[in-house]
Design a protein around this motif. Structure first.
Motif, mmCIF file in Angstrom:
data_model
loop_
_atom_site.group_PDB
_atom_site.id
_atom_site.type_symbol
_atom_site.label_atom_id
_atom_site.label_comp_id
_atom_site.label_asym_id
_atom_site.label_seq_id
_atom_site.Cartn_x
_atom_site.Cartn_y
_atom_site.Cartn_z
ATOM 1 N N SER A 20 44.926 -10.981 43.021
ATOM 2 C CA SER A 20 46.005 -11.905 43.369
ATOM 3 C C SER A 20 46.649 -12.423 42.092
ATOM 4 O O SER A 20 46.002 -12.517 41.054
ATOM 5 N N ALA A 22 49.180 -15.669 41.251
ATOM 6 C CA ALA A 22 49.951 -16.820 41.707
ATOM 7 C C ALA A 22 50.964 -17.207 40.645
ATOM 8 O O ALA A 22 50.637 -17.303 39.466
ATOM 9 N N LYS A 75 53.913 -18.072 49.603
ATOM 10 C CA LYS A 75 52.749 -18.519 48.834
ATOM 11 C C LYS A 75 52.914 -18.266 47.337
ATOM 12 O O LYS A 75 51.976 -18.495 46.570
ATOM 13 N N ASN A 76 54.077 -17.748 46.933
ATOM 14 C CA ASN A 76 54.328 -17.464 45.513
ATOM 15 C C ASN A 76 53.247 -16.570 44.907
ATOM 16 O O ASN A 76 52.796 -16.801 43.776
ATOM 17 N N THR A 77 52.845 -15.575 45.659
ATOM 18 C CA THR A 77 51.721 -14.753 45.237
ATOM 19 C C THR A 77 52.019 -13.270 45.455
ATOM 20 O O THR A 77 52.606 -12.892 46.480
#
Length: 123
Positions: A20, A22, A75-77
């Motif tokens: 992931s 972010a 989720k800006n991910t």
């Protein structure tokens, strides 16, 4: 833009990991995103990239059919799902953001870089 990669670890060959990344500091939906990796003694290389909407994805030949890049703009991910891992996938994986270039495999076309997360695949 600040990028924080996570999800690396030690896995056996044939296993899976999901990385992931972010993002913060800028409208994430305006950024083209990519994943790169760097193995010991080797240059950093392109793995995968994704358009701003997520509708277009791009892969290095080594990643095709095994890795999937995706993003969640709410989720800006951005994610990198890695399946059927091989020992040669062992590297530090970096996420990167580009302001102008969609699907780029060129390091210099990315403006922002995360700190990297280690992926180790054992035999």
């Amino acid at each position: 833009v600040q990028l924080q990669a996570s999800g690396g670890g030690l896995v056996q060959a044939g296993g899976s990991l999901r990385l992931s990344c972010a993002a913060s500091g800028r409208a994430f939906g305006n950024l083209y995103m990519g994943w790169f990796r760097q193995a010991p003694g080797k240059e950093r290389e392109f793995v995968a990239a994704i358009s701003r909407s997520g509708g277009s994805t791009y892969y290095a030949d080594s990643a095709k059919g095994r890795f999937t890049i995706s993003r969640d703009n709410a989720k800006n991910t951005v994610y990198l799902q890695m399946n059927s891992l091989k020992t040669e996938d062992t590297a530090v994986y970096y996420c990167a953001a580009s302001t102008y270039y969609s699907g780029s495999s060129t390091l210099r076309e990315y403006d922002y870089w995360g700190q990297g997360t280690q992926v180790t695949v054992s035999s």
